[in-house]
Design a protein around this motif. Structure first.
Motif, short mmCIF file in Angstrom:
data_model
loop_
_atom_site.label_atom_id
_atom_site.label_comp_id
_atom_site.label_asym_id
_atom_site.label_seq_id
_atom_site.Cartn_x
_atom_site.Cartn_y
_atom_site.Cartn_z
N LEU A 82 -2.45 33.28 -16.89
CA LEU A 82 -2.52 32.67 -15.57
C LEU A 82 -3.56 31.56 -15.64
CD1 LEU A 82 -1.38 33.06 -12.69
CD2 LEU A 82 -3.38 34.44 -12.22
N GLU A 83 -3.13 30.39 -16.07
CA GLU A 83 -4.07 29.31 -16.33
C GLU A 83 -4.03 28.20 -15.30
OE1 GLU A 83 -3.91 28.05 -20.40
OE2 GLU A 83 -3.43 30.06 -21.07
N ARG A 103 -15.27 39.99 -12.28
CA ARG A 103 -14.28 39.16 -12.99
C ARG A 103 -13.83 38.02 -12.10
NH1 ARG A 103 -10.51 43.46 -16.16
NH2 ARG A 103 -12.19 44.38 -17.37
N ALA A 104 -13.35 36.98 -12.73
CA ALA A 104 -12.78 35.85 -11.98
C ALA A 104 -11.47 36.30 -11.34
CB ALA A 104 -12.53 34.67 -12.92
N GLN A 123 -10.74 35.22 -18.52
CA GLN A 123 -10.51 34.39 -17.34
C GLN A 123 -9.16 33.68 -17.36
OE1 GLN A 123 -13.80 32.12 -15.82
NE2 GLN A 123 -15.28 33.43 -16.86
N LYS A 124 -8.20 34.23 -18.11
CA LYS A 124 -6.86 33.65 -18.19
C LYS A 124 -5.75 34.68 -18.04
CE LYS A 124 -8.28 29.89 -21.13
NZ LYS A 124 -8.25 29.30 -22.45
N THR A 125 -6.05 35.95 -18.34
CA THR A 125 -5.02 36.99 -18.37
C THR A 125 -5.05 37.79 -17.08
OG1 THR A 125 -5.28 37.14 -20.77
CG2 THR A 125 -4.11 38.93 -19.67
N LEU A 126 -3.91 37.84 -16.40
CA LEU A 126 -3.77 38.61 -15.17
C LEU A 126 -3.79 40.10 -15.49
CD1 LEU A 126 -3.07 38.83 -12.13
CD2 LEU A 126 -0.66 38.63 -12.81
N THR A 127 -4.66 40.84 -14.79
CA THR A 127 -4.77 42.27 -15.06
C THR A 127 -4.58 43.15 -13.83
OG1 THR A 127 -7.17 42.26 -14.74
CG2 THR A 127 -6.35 41.96 -17.00
#
Length: 134
Positions: A82-83, A103-104, A123-127
């Protein structure tokens, strides 16, 4: 990610008090409600949204007003990249330096619901996803 985005948009149009419709959208079965203080809670183990597996699904609603509800779930590893902005009015909040483990996350208003997409430490991977209806 486009299919996931579209499924989130469709999910926000379902009244969370309509548990059958919500379960159908998530492709899961939410269990019977349990009372947690002033809230009712329903849980589901696994489901699907877009092409992503979701886990640890929890629906919490106000016992006196089921329309006040919050849906949360984890996105199963490896998650999804998710960038960039998903919705036009999305904002990204960085991790809070004074809060360990913070977390962001991206947040947006979607069909009157607040949607929060929490990211992994990269800060890029949706969790994790949180959707609040009021």
């Amino acid at each position: 990610m486009e299919r996931f985005k579209n499924d989130i948009e469709r999910l926000t149009t379902v009244r969370f008090s309509d548990v059958d419709a919500l379960s159908e959208r998530l492709r899961t079965r939410l269990g019977e409600p349990t009372r947690q203080g002033l809230r009712n809670e329903r849980t589901g183990e696994r489901g699907m949204l877009g092409h992503l597996e979701v886990r640890n699904i929890t629906l919490r609603s106000d016992a006196d007003n089921p329309a006040l509800a919050r849906l949360t779930f984890d996105v199963a590893p490896p998650g999804a990249a998710l960038e960039e902005i998903i919705w036009e009015d999305s904002t990204i909040d960085p991790p809070h330096p004074d809060a360990p483990g913070s977390r962001a996350y991206w947040s947006a208003q979607v069909n009157g619901a607040k949607v929060v997409l929490e990211l992994a430490p990269d800060q890029k991977t949706l969790t994790h996803v949180l959707i609040s209806q009021r």
